[in-house]
Design a protein around this motif. Structure first.
Motif, short mmCIF file in Angstrom:
data_model
loop_
_atom_site.label_atom_id
_atom_site.label_comp_id
_atom_site.label_asym_id
_atom_site.label_seq_id
_atom_site.Cartn_x
_atom_site.Cartn_y
_atom_site.Cartn_z
N PHE A 120 0.81 -1.22 0.00
CA PHE A 120 0.00 0.00 0.00
C PHE A 120 0.84 1.27 0.00
O PHE A 120 0.36 2.34 -0.36
CB PHE A 120 -0.94 0.02 1.22
N SER A 121 2.09 1.16 0.42
CA SER A 121 2.95 2.34 0.50
C SER A 121 3.19 2.98 -0.87
O SER A 121 3.54 4.17 -0.95
CB SER A 121 4.29 1.98 1.13
N ILE A 122 2.98 2.22 -1.96
CA ILE A 122 3.25 2.77 -3.29
C ILE A 122 2.23 3.84 -3.68
O ILE A 122 2.45 4.59 -4.63
CB ILE A 122 3.26 1.66 -4.37
N ILE A 123 1.09 3.90 -2.98
CA ILE A 123 0.10 4.95 -3.26
C ILE A 123 0.06 5.95 -2.10
O ILE A 123 -0.99 6.51 -1.78
CB ILE A 123 -1.30 4.36 -3.55
N ALA A 124 1.21 6.11 -1.46
CA ALA A 124 1.41 7.16 -0.44
C ALA A 124 0.55 6.98 0.80
O ALA A 124 0.16 7.95 1.44
CB ALA A 124 1.16 8.54 -1.05
N LEU A 125 0.27 5.73 1.15
CA LEU A 125 -0.42 5.45 2.41
C LEU A 125 0.62 5.15 3.48
O LEU A 125 1.54 4.36 3.27
CB LEU A 125 -1.36 4.25 2.25
N ALA A 126 0.45 5.77 4.64
CA ALA A 126 1.43 5.60 5.72
C ALA A 126 1.16 4.31 6.49
O ALA A 126 0.85 4.32 7.69
CB ALA A 126 1.38 6.80 6.66
#
Length: 219
Positions: free
Chosen positions: A161-167
């Motif tokens: 999920f980090s690839i779509i800027a989710l922390a």
């Protein structure tokens, strides 16, 4: 191991942990719902919908979640459809998980002997009653190990999920490694965070599978 750094980083992982668990929960719930619907369509071979469901399963299972998230988050805006990052994450997990869950449900349905359905019909049960009292309970029991594996798999897939800027957890770990160069400590907290979720779930599913086998459901 820098324990002071670990202690200072725990609040960041707590926030990421709650976000990851929340997204995984709704994604898995949605995957169960979509998978159940798709499995019914395929089991009863509903015209047109059966072909569409088969195409969906092939597309979903043969493309990585990373590609699906890229399409939802970066591709759809080019078509005028802008979705929140969290919505994209949940939708991607549902899209991927629905195909796996549908195959689990369908394998459970098809494992039930046709003679049981014929006996139910001979007793005067309606199609809905046969599905509710014969097909559904036994199929869930039979497919429980597959469901368990799929749930664990989908939770682990949240690491992208980090690839779509989710922390999320992976995002926080990568951020700390890049800023503080505390690789061992960041990865240690990452592993612990996932174990807190996955280990209890694994034990719970193991307990449920043993109870189901002991009761003889599906046999």
């Amino acid at each position: 191991m820098d324990w002071t750094f670990i202690q200072q980083s725990i609040p960041l992982y707590q926030e990421a942990f709650l976000l990851t668990v929340r997204l995984a929960f709704w994604g898995i719930v949605g995957a169960f719902g979509l998978g159940f619907l798709i499995s019914i369509i395929r089991y009863y071979r509903i015209p047109i919908l059966h072909q569409l469901a088969t195409a969906y399963i092939e597309l979903s299972r043969n493309t990585p979640l990373v590609i699906q998230l890229f399409f939802l988050y970066y591709g759809l805006p080019r078509l005028g459809i802008v979705l929140d990052a969290e919505v994209c994450a949940i939708a991607g997990l549902i899209f991927l998980g629905g195909s796996y869950m549908s195959e689990s449900f369908r394998s459970g349905f098809e494992a039930i002997k046709k003679s049981q359905i014929e006996i139910g019909a001979s007793l005067g049960l309606t199609s809905w009653q046969i599905f509710r009292y014969i097909l559904l309970p036994q199929s869930i029991a039979i497919a429980l190990p597959s469901f368990s594996a799929n749930v664990i798999f989908l939770i682990k897939e949240t690491s992208v999920f980090s690839i779509i800027a989710l922390a999320d957890l992976m995002y926080v770990a990568q951020d700390l490694i890049g800023l503080e160069y505390e690789t061992d400590e960041a990865l240690f907290l990452l592993v612990i965070s996932y174990l807190i979720v996955l280990l209890p779930l694994s034990l719970l599913f193991y307990f449920l599978e043993r109870r189901v086998r002991h009761a003889g459901y599906g046999h």
